[in-house]
Design a protein around this motif. Structure first.
Motif, PDB file in Angstrom:
ATOM      1  N   LYS A  79       0.182  11.755  -6.897  1.00  0.00           N
ATOM      2  CA  LYS A  79       0.241  11.544  -8.347  1.00  0.00           C
ATOM      3  C   LYS A  79       0.159  10.059  -8.636  1.00  0.00           C
ATOM      4  CE  LYS A  79       3.194  12.322 -12.411  1.00  0.00           C
ATOM      5  NZ  LYS A  79       4.516  12.815 -12.884  1.00  0.00           N
ATOM      6  N   LEU A  80      -0.571   9.705  -9.690  1.00  0.00           N
ATOM      7  CA  LEU A  80      -0.659   8.329 -10.160  1.00  0.00           C
ATOM      8  C   LEU A  80      -0.465   8.321 -11.671  1.00  0.00           C
ATOM      9  CD1 LEU A  80      -3.899   7.135  -8.289  1.00  0.00           C
ATOM     10  CD2 LEU A  80      -1.547   6.681  -7.579  1.00  0.00           C
ATOM     11  N   ASP A  81       0.358   7.414 -12.164  1.00  0.00           N
ATOM     12  CA  ASP A  81       0.459   7.237 -13.608  1.00  0.00           C
ATOM     13  C   ASP A  81       0.850   5.793 -13.909  1.00  0.00           C
ATOM     14  OD1 ASP A  81       3.144   7.187 -12.962  1.00  0.00           O
ATOM     15  OD2 ASP A  81       3.651   9.035 -13.996  1.00  0.00           O
ATOM     16  N   VAL A  82       0.911   5.467 -15.185  1.00  0.00           N
ATOM     17  CA  VAL A  82       1.162   4.085 -15.612  1.00  0.00           C
ATOM     18  C   VAL A  82       2.561   3.983 -16.198  1.00  0.00           C
ATOM     19  CG1 VAL A  82       0.390   2.212 -17.116  1.00  0.00           C
ATOM     20  CG2 VAL A  82      -1.299   3.724 -16.043  1.00  0.00           C
ATOM     21  N   ALA A  83       3.297   2.968 -15.773  1.00  0.00           N
ATOM     22  CA  ALA A  83       4.655   2.746 -16.275  1.00  0.00           C
ATOM     23  C   ALA A  83       4.630   2.507 -17.779  1.00  0.00           C
ATOM     24  CB  ALA A  83       5.293   1.559 -15.556  1.00  0.00           C
TER      25      ALA A  83
ATOM     26  N   THR B 215       3.097   8.096  -6.584  1.00  0.00           N
ATOM     27  CA  THR B 215       4.037   9.101  -6.093  1.00  0.00           C
ATOM     28  C   THR B 215       3.479   9.778  -4.849  1.00  0.00           C
ATOM     29  OG1 THR B 215       4.864   9.491  -8.339  1.00  0.00           O
ATOM     30  CG2 THR B 215       5.326  11.182  -6.694  1.00  0.00           C
ATOM     31  N   ARG B 216       4.347   9.905  -3.841  1.00  0.00           N
ATOM     32  CA  ARG B 216       3.945  10.524  -2.580  1.00  0.00           C
ATOM     33  C   ARG B 216       5.101  11.326  -1.993  1.00  0.00           C
ATOM     34  NH1 ARG B 216       5.408   8.768   2.233  1.00  0.00           N
ATOM     35  NH2 ARG B 216       3.374   9.270   3.118  1.00  0.00           N
ATOM     36  N   PRO B 217       4.797  12.315  -1.133  1.00  0.00           N
ATOM     37  CA  PRO B 217       5.863  13.062  -0.463  1.00  0.00           C
ATOM     38  C   PRO B 217       6.591  12.156   0.535  1.00  0.00           C
ATOM     39  CG  PRO B 217       3.758  14.224  -0.321  1.00  0.00           C
ATOM     40  CD  PRO B 217       3.462  12.845  -0.801  1.00  0.00           C
ATOM     41  N   ALA B 218       7.897  12.375   0.682  1.00  0.00           N
ATOM     42  CA  ALA B 218       8.694  11.622   1.651  1.00  0.00           C
ATOM     43  C   ALA B 218       9.651  12.577   2.354  1.00  0.00           C
ATOM     44  CB  ALA B 218       9.481  10.512   0.946  1.00  0.00           C
ATOM     45  N   PHE B 219      10.161  12.137   3.496  1.00  0.00           N
ATOM     46  CA  PHE B 219      11.083  12.944   4.293  1.00  0.00           C
ATOM     47  C   PHE B 219      10.530  14.344   4.553  1.00  0.00           C
ATOM     48  CE2 PHE B 219      13.824   9.726   2.365  1.00  0.00           C
ATOM     49  CZ  PHE B 219      14.453   9.221   3.488  1.00  0.00           C
ATOM     50  N   GLY B 220       9.289  14.375   5.070  1.00  0.00           N
ATOM     51  CA  GLY B 220       8.674  15.647   5.426  1.00  0.00           C
ATOM     52  C   GLY B 220       8.302  16.496   4.239  1.00  0.00           C
ATOM     53  N   GLY B 221       8.166  15.874   3.076  1.00  0.00           N
ATOM     54  CA  GLY B 221       7.787  16.626   1.886  1.00  0.00           C
ATOM     55  C   GLY B 221       8.973  17.194   1.129  1.00  0.00           C
ATOM     56  N   ASN B 222      10.200  16.872   1.561  1.00  0.00           N
ATOM     57  CA  ASN B 222      11.380  17.422   0.904  1.00  0.00           C
ATOM     58  C   ASN B 222      11.712  16.712  -0.408  1.00  0.00           C
ATOM     59  OD1 ASN B 222      12.076  19.435   2.853  1.00  0.00           O
ATOM     60  ND2 ASN B 222      12.704  17.793   4.227  1.00  0.00           N
ATOM     61  N   ILE B 223      11.266  15.484  -0.570  1.00  0.00           N
ATOM     62  CA  ILE B 223      11.433  14.777  -1.842  1.00  0.00           C
ATOM     63  C   ILE B 223      10.124  14.080  -2.189  1.00  0.00           C
ATOM     64  CG2 ILE B 223      13.912  14.386  -1.467  1.00  0.00           C
ATOM     65  CD1 ILE B 223      13.207  11.433  -0.921  1.00  0.00           C
ATOM     66  N   MET B 224       9.985  13.697  -3.453  1.00  0.00           N
ATOM     67  CA  MET B 224       8.834  12.935  -3.900  1.00  0.00           C
ATOM     68  C   MET B 224       9.314  11.537  -4.276  1.00  0.00           C
ATOM     69  SD  MET B 224       6.481  15.160  -3.514  1.00  0.00           S
ATOM     70  CE  MET B 224       5.037  14.499  -4.357  1.00  0.00           C
TER      71      MET B 224
ATOM     72  N   LEU C  91       0.852  -1.191   0.000  1.00  0.00           N
ATOM     73  CA  LEU C  91       0.000   0.000   0.000  1.00  0.00           C
ATOM     74  C   LEU C  91       0.885   1.237   0.000  1.00  0.00           C
ATOM     75  CD1 LEU C  91      -2.750   1.516   0.382  1.00  0.00           C
ATOM     76  CD2 LEU C  91      -2.315   1.353   2.846  1.00  0.00           C
ATOM     77  N   THR C  92       0.637   2.138  -0.945  1.00  0.00           N
ATOM     78  CA  THR C  92       1.317   3.429  -0.956  1.00  0.00           C
ATOM     79  C   THR C  92       0.328   4.466  -0.450  1.00  0.00           C
ATOM     80  OG1 THR C  92       2.639   2.745  -2.863  1.00  0.00           O
ATOM     81  CG2 THR C  92       2.607   5.086  -2.331  1.00  0.00           C
ATOM     82  N   ALA C  93       0.671   5.107   0.658  1.00  0.00           N
ATOM     83  CA  ALA C  93      -0.274   6.005   1.322  1.00  0.00           C
ATOM     84  C   ALA C  93      -0.065   7.460   0.936  1.00  0.00           C
ATOM     85  CB  ALA C  93      -0.143   5.844   2.837  1.00  0.00           C
TER      86      ALA C  93
ATOM     87  N   PRO D 264      -3.893  -6.701  -5.395  1.00  0.00           N
ATOM     88  CA  PRO D 264      -3.925  -5.487  -6.211  1.00  0.00           C
ATOM     89  C   PRO D 264      -2.873  -4.467  -5.786  1.00  0.00           C
ATOM     90  CG  PRO D 264      -5.698  -5.446  -4.615  1.00  0.00           C
ATOM     91  CD  PRO D 264      -5.058  -6.800  -4.497  1.00  0.00           C
ATOM     92  N   GLN D 265      -2.516  -3.589  -6.727  1.00  0.00           N
ATOM     93  CA  GLN D 265      -1.681  -2.447  -6.397  1.00  0.00           C
ATOM     94  C   GLN D 265      -2.586  -1.444  -5.694  1.00  0.00           C
ATOM     95  OE1 GLN D 265       0.861  -1.788 -10.281  1.00  0.00           O
ATOM     96  NE2 GLN D 265      -1.070  -2.816 -10.743  1.00  0.00           N
ATOM     97  N   MET D 266      -2.242  -1.061  -4.479  1.00  0.00           N
ATOM     98  CA  MET D 266      -3.161  -0.263  -3.673  1.00  0.00           C
ATOM     99  C   MET D 266      -2.560   1.070  -3.280  1.00  0.00           C
ATOM    100  SD  MET D 266      -4.959  -3.208  -1.300  1.00  0.00           S
ATOM    101  CE  MET D 266      -5.578  -1.963  -0.205  1.00  0.00           C
ATOM    102  N   ALA D 267      -3.408   2.097  -3.291  1.00  0.00           N
ATOM    103  CA  ALA D 267      -2.956   3.437  -2.913  1.00  0.00           C
ATOM    104  C   ALA D 267      -4.095   4.214  -2.291  1.00  0.00           C
ATOM    105  CB  ALA D 267      -2.434   4.188  -4.142  1.00  0.00           C
ATOM    106  N   THR D 268      -3.749   5.065  -1.330  1.00  0.00           N
ATOM    107  CA  THR D 268      -4.685   6.092  -0.884  1.00  0.00           C
ATOM    108  C   THR D 268      -4.238   7.398  -1.529  1.00  0.00           C
ATOM    109  OG1 THR D 268      -3.409   6.613   1.129  1.00  0.00           O
ATOM    110  CG2 THR D 268      -5.139   4.942   1.319  1.00  0.00           C
ATOM    111  N   VAL D 269      -5.200   8.208  -1.931  1.00  0.00           N
ATOM    112  CA  VAL D 269      -4.911   9.443  -2.673  1.00  0.00           C
ATOM    113  C   VAL D 269      -5.521  10.636  -1.957  1.00  0.00           C
ATOM    114  CG1 VAL D 269      -5.135  10.627  -4.890  1.00  0.00           C
ATOM    115  CG2 VAL D 269      -4.888   8.136  -4.831  1.00  0.00           C
ATOM    116  N   ARG D 270      -4.740  11.675  -1.819  1.00  0.00           N
ATOM    117  CA  ARG D 270      -5.188  12.852  -1.089  1.00  0.00           C
ATOM    118  C   ARG D 270      -6.366  13.537  -1.782  1.00  0.00           C
ATOM    119  NH1 ARG D 270      -0.328  16.682   0.534  1.00  0.00           N
ATOM    120  NH2 ARG D 270      -2.135  17.815   1.284  1.00  0.00           N
ATOM    121  N   PRO D 271      -7.380  13.927  -1.031  1.00  0.00           N
ATOM    122  CA  PRO D 271      -8.498  14.690  -1.616  1.00  0.00           C
ATOM    123  C   PRO D 271      -8.000  15.991  -2.231  1.00  0.00           C
ATOM    124  CG  PRO D 271      -9.067  13.900   0.581  1.00  0.00           C
ATOM    125  CD  PRO D 271      -7.596  13.641   0.399  1.00  0.00           C
TER     126      PRO D 271
END
Length: 344
Positions: free
Chosen positions: A133-137, A147-156, A127-129, A166-173
């Protein structure tokens, strides 16, 4: 040593979207996810299925079709009238076991953040929380890139789940855009009956206490007047309130103001707050750190007021005023009121 056999991912097809509904009202993020799923499905050459759980919720199906669902699965059960973790997780797990979706998306709401990891653990997938951003390889695998923010939003960070489904993700409203409703859309609804065992209903909800709030949700606002550290102190947010009232909008803020205890978390804009897309966003005393820009740069019109002419906020602003927001805001509010009065 225990050997875990890899699943045959070729058996898993389609993009499923969990439809969050409370009191018979579908959450906006579910409509956003249906629209994004429609775009992803085109690249994956597959279909979008809305998964609706609740009690007596079949009347919501037409609405889901208009926002992009190609199919609908309805799990209607009295034990699903109010959201509770275990029965919802159990039913979603049964849906996955029967229909074998390649992708399953949830809104990163209080419910989605509670439900998705429980389901992921039950079906033994990743699960990617909190994705932005979502796209197809494009390497031929057609894997979902999450794609999600990491390290406090300093990198993506962009994450893939190549071996499990299934490939699972939660997506920000607010991150994805709803499609324009399709007039007259009508798709088949498959009623999936699930008998929920007593072991999954061992928690009873005795009462629901709803927080009364007369404030507009910043994600629903057409006009946002947003304050940052440059406002100096919490009392100065009254200047933002006055302008927002004159424009028929509401007030939001940067993370710095929340961290300082000036305002509540629910009006924070940015990677660690909410993503907004108002018609007009007025940034007052906000420098424009990348974490903040990520939450508001898709606004239709952006106006910035800042003492520092080199502030990053001016790079995304359509209109900029270099000056002290504390002096400019009263003047701007006065002129807005005059203009509004002249239009009546």
């Amino acid at each position: 040593m225990k050997v875990v056999n890899k699943m045959d991912i070729q058996d898993y097809k389609g993009i499923f979207v969990f439809i969050q509904q409370v009191d018979g009202k579908v959450a906006g993020v579910s409509h956003e996810l249906l629209g994004k799923a429609k775009s992803l499905a085109k690249d994956m050459e597959t279909e979008v299925t809305a998964v609706l759980l609740g009690c007596n919720v079949s009347g919501l199906c037409g609405n889901l079709a208009s926002y992009g669902a190609d199919k609908i699965i309805v799990v209607d059960n009295k034990d699903l009238k109010l959201y509770s973790t275990k029965p919802y997780a159990y039913c979603i797990t049964k849906v996955i076991e029967k229909y074998k979706p390649a992708v399953f998306l949830y809104g990163a709401t209080a419910i989605g953040r509670d439900l998705a990891p429980r389901v992921a653990a039950r079906v033994r997938t990743g699960l990617t929380a909190d994705c932005t951003k979502l796209d197809v390889a494009t390497d031929g695998t057609k894997n979902l890139r999450m794609t999600r923010p990491a390290f406090g939003g300093n990198i993506m960070a962009t994450i893939v789940c190549p071996d499990y489904r299934p490939q699972m993700a939660t997506v920000r409203p607010g991150v994805m855009q709803k499609i324009k409703p399709i007039a007259g859309a009508n798709v088949p609804a498959d009623k999936f009956d699930v008998e929920i065992p007593s072991s999954e209903t061992d928690v009873q909800i005795l009462d629901v206490v709803k927080k009364e709030s007369h404030k507009m949700d910043i994600q629903d606002a057409k006009v946002l007047v947003s304050g940052g550290r440059g406002m100096g102190k919490p009392e100065n947010f009254k200047l933002l309130d006055n302008l927002a009232a004159a424009l028929g909008g509401t007030v939001s803020s940067s993370r710095a103001c929340v961290d300082a205890g000036w305002v509540e978390k629910d009006i924070q804009v940015g990677q660690t707050g909410k993503t907004v897309r108002p018609n007009l966003y007025i940034a007052c005393g906000i420098s424009g750190a990348i974490q903040h820009l990520a939450g508001m740069e898709e606004s239709d019109v952006i106006m910035a007021i800042n003492k520092d002419s080199t502030a990053p906020i001016f790079e995304v602003a359509d209109f900029g005023v270099v000056g002290d927001a504390l002096k400019i805001l009263p003047l701007l509010t006065e002129n807005v009121k005059k203009a509004m009065a002249a239009r009546k």
